[in-house]
Design an enzyme around this catalytic site. Structure first.
Site, mmCIF file in Angstrom:
data_model
loop_
_atom_site.group_PDB
_atom_site.id
_atom_site.type_symbol
_atom_site.label_atom_id
_atom_site.label_comp_id
_atom_site.label_asym_id
_atom_site.label_seq_id
_atom_site.Cartn_x
_atom_site.Cartn_y
_atom_site.Cartn_z
ATOM 1 N N HIS A 55 0.852 -1.197 0.000
ATOM 2 C CA HIS A 55 0.000 0.000 0.000
ATOM 3 C C HIS A 55 0.887 1.246 0.000
ATOM 4 O O HIS A 55 1.337 1.721 1.034
ATOM 5 C CB HIS A 55 -0.902 -0.039 1.249
ATOM 6 C CG HIS A 55 -1.942 1.034 1.298
ATOM 7 N ND1 HIS A 55 -3.174 0.831 1.863
ATOM 8 C CD2 HIS A 55 -1.943 2.323 0.888
ATOM 9 C CE1 HIS A 55 -3.897 1.935 1.800
ATOM 10 N NE2 HIS A 55 -3.161 2.866 1.214
ATOM 11 N N ASN A 57 -4.953 6.612 -6.675
ATOM 12 C CA ASN A 57 -5.432 8.011 -6.567
ATOM 13 C C ASN A 57 -4.402 9.008 -7.080
ATOM 14 O O ASN A 57 -3.957 9.916 -6.388
ATOM 15 C CB ASN A 57 -5.881 8.347 -5.135
ATOM 16 C CG ASN A 57 -4.792 8.227 -4.091
ATOM 17 O OD1 ASN A 57 -3.795 7.541 -4.303
ATOM 18 N ND2 ASN A 57 -4.970 8.896 -2.963
ATOM 19 N N ASP A 93 -8.887 3.604 -2.661
ATOM 20 C CA ASP A 93 -8.214 4.105 -1.459
ATOM 21 C C ASP A 93 -8.076 5.627 -1.444
ATOM 22 O O ASP A 93 -7.749 6.255 -2.440
ATOM 23 C CB ASP A 93 -6.826 3.483 -1.323
ATOM 24 C CG ASP A 93 -6.173 3.928 -0.039
ATOM 25 O OD1 ASP A 93 -6.745 3.662 1.028
ATOM 26 O OD2 ASP A 93 -5.117 4.588 -0.099
ATOM 27 N N HIS A 139 -10.964 0.847 1.548
ATOM 28 C CA HIS A 139 -10.698 1.959 2.465
ATOM 29 C C HIS A 139 -12.002 2.134 3.248
ATOM 30 O O HIS A 139 -12.973 2.670 2.719
ATOM 31 C CB HIS A 139 -10.340 3.207 1.663
ATOM 32 C CG HIS A 139 -10.291 4.484 2.448
ATOM 33 N ND1 HIS A 139 -9.134 5.209 2.624
ATOM 34 C CD2 HIS A 139 -11.250 5.171 3.107
ATOM 35 C CE1 HIS A 139 -9.392 6.291 3.352
ATOM 36 N NE2 HIS A 139 -10.681 6.291 3.660
ATOM 37 N N ASP A 195 1.420 2.570 3.785
ATOM 38 C CA ASP A 195 0.502 3.656 3.403
ATOM 39 C C ASP A 195 1.294 4.951 3.169
ATOM 40 O O ASP A 195 0.870 6.049 3.534
ATOM 41 C CB ASP A 195 -0.606 3.876 4.443
ATOM 42 C CG ASP A 195 -1.796 4.655 3.857
ATOM 43 O OD1 ASP A 195 -1.725 5.057 2.675
ATOM 44 O OD2 ASP A 195 -2.777 4.881 4.583
HETATM 45 O O1 DOR Z 1 -3.879 9.612 5.073
HETATM 46 C C1 DOR Z 1 -4.139 9.182 3.974
HETATM 47 N N1 DOR Z 1 -3.521 9.657 2.862
HETATM 48 N N2 DOR Z 1 -5.079 8.252 3.852
HETATM 49 C C2 DOR Z 1 -5.538 7.838 2.655
HETATM 50 O O2 DOR Z 1 -6.391 6.968 2.622
HETATM 51 C C3 DOR Z 1 -5.025 8.444 1.405
HETATM 52 C C4 DOR Z 1 -3.682 8.999 1.609
HETATM 53 C C5 DOR Z 1 -3.238 9.909 0.500
HETATM 54 O O3 DOR Z 1 -3.419 9.569 -0.663
HETATM 55 O O4 DOR Z 1 -2.662 10.954 0.797
HETATM 56 ZN ZN ZN Z 2 -6.862 4.620 2.565
#
Ligand code: DOR
Ligand code: ZN
Length: 436
Positions: free
Chosen positions: A66, A100, A158, A185, A311
């Protein structure tokens, strides 16, 4: 090139190996795995470049399932090149990147673009995750089959939840036809609306709007019900609450095809970190409580949580050096994910095999990554060498990532990847730099 990694402690949780091994590598493949023998004659090994690994842990190449790479569209935050540079420096031979971007990765041409850039970089392997809905708008499904053909390993919106339950049902059914997971998500926007941190006494005291644990949990529960209805694979992204862990545990007990991941920051920080209004601590889902953290650890130990993923969410100072309410959510993580997780190994809360399983066999199984996750003789030589005793201070200025938004800057950590190998090629080497 022939390489011998000599005498390291190989921890390969997928094969239940924890032993000192010599690993012979030739033409990008593992030629042999042998119990380390100090007596073996070196005469016939002269053609091998030897990497002494007595003080190191050797693991199958780590996978970050991720990551946000930001290219195409937001190259000022991260590019595919800087992202994979950060990945290999963090010990990751492979990353799965979220859709994204701008444009959104909801079609074959964006998948192809990402794979081309990754191929040019020749560092970490990149596996694209396609969008569930066109433009992440939550209205119509994107072309899963087309994206799978161009390398997508799963589908996710997400950053956004799929609020429409019917669309989520259809997504699960559609993904099932391709054998790929839906990565959810989990956030009920009506419950999280305008929230910027965990809801509780701390948010009240700070005067910041809270996001209740239930905003995540009701969607975890919904998605599990839809998983039951469709008998299709569901993966829950960035689990942050004790309640989510419990719901997933029960679903697994009932035999549902559910998997889950959490992120290192939920394991090492709590909402207390928000007290100074440092926007680097703003992340979605938000940092939670000590009790949630304990539940996540328990979930990792008992197998409820299958993977740890960074993440990695790069943002520039433009998005972070603003009021807490207005700041972007997310923190970078590729270069700290492993060392942060290892803090729990040093404390004895997780074993090495448990921790490494969450970066290897766990994510490889979820995404179906052929050749990754566990070692195999004649299989590709994807390896990560870790110095468990190496102490260092986190310095974002030294990071490969183009963005510097880490709340861990200045912290002292112990344990770090020192060499990353993909297909027998050394793609990161802080051990013997002359080999690179
Ligand atoms: O904190 C986050 N940032 N959560 C997410 O689900 C997306 C991510 C982002 O793309 O910056
Ligand atoms: Zn997310």
């Amino acid at each position: 090139m022939k390489i011998l990694i000599k005498g390291g402690r190989l921890i390969d949780p997928g094969n239940q190996i924890d032993d000192r091994m010599d690993i012979y590598i030739q033409n990008g493949k593992i030629r042999a795995l042998q119990t380390a023998s100090p007596r073996r004659s070196l005469k016939d090994l002269t053609e091998y470049i030897q990497i002494p690994a007595d003080d190191l842990i050797v693991a199958p190449g780590l996978i970050d399932m991720h990551t946000h790479l930001r290219e195409p569209g937001q190259e000022y935050k991260e590019t595919i090149l800087t992202g994979v540079q950060a990945a290999v420096a963090g010990g990751f031979g492979a990353v799965a990147c979220m859709p994204n971007t701008q444009p959104v990765n909801d079609n074959q041409s964006v998948c192809a673009y990402i794979l081309n850039k990754a191929r040019e970089a020749r560092l970490a392997r990149v596996f694209p995750i396609g969008a569930i809905s066109m433009g992440l708008a939550g209205e119509s499904l994107s072309e899963f089959g087309e994206m799978k053909e161009y390398g997508a390993v799963g589908f996710s919106d997400d950053g956004h939840p799929v609020m429409n339950s019917q669309l989520m049902r259809r997504a699960l059914e559609y993904a099932k036809a391709f054998g790929l997971p839906i990565i959810s998500h989990c956030e009920d926007l009506n419950l999280s609306q305008n929230g910027v941190m965990n809801e509780g006494p701390t948010s009240t005291w700070l005067g910041l709007r809270g996001i209740p644990a239930a905003a995540e949990e009701v969607m975890v529960a919904r998605d599990i019900l839809l998983c039951q209805l469709t008998e299709s694979r569901l993966h829950v992204a960035h689990v942050s609450t004790a309640g989510s862990v419990q719901i997933i545990r029960e679903a697994k007990k009932r035999g549902l095809p559910v998997t889950a991941e959490t992120a290192p920051h939920y394991l090492t920080m709590t909402e207390e970190a928000v007290v100074g209004f440092d926007t680097l601590t703003k992340v979605n889902p938000p940092l939670r409580t000590r009790e949630d953290q304990q539940a996540l650890l328990k979930g990792l130990k008992d197998g409820t949580i299958d993977a740890i993923a960074s993440d990695h969410a790069p943002h520039s100072s433009l998005e972070k050096e603003v009021e807490f309410d207005r700041a972007a959510s997310g923190m970078i993580g590729l270069e700290t994910a492993l060392p942060l997780t290892l803090q729990w190994v040093h404390k004895g809360a997780l074993t090495w095999a448990q921790a490494l399983a969450k970066f290897t066999v766990g994510p490889a199984g979820i995404l179906g990554l052929e050749g990754w996750g566990r070692l195999r003789v004649e299989g590709p030589a994807h390896l990560t060498l870790i110095d468990p005793a190496l102490e260092f201070e986190v310095d974002v200025q030294q990071f490969r990532s183009r963005s510097k938004n880490s709340p861990f800057h200045g912290q002292r950590l112990k344990g770090k990847a020192v060499l990353t190998m993909v297909d027998g090629r050394i793609v990161y080497n802080q051990l013997t730099p002359n080999l690179e």
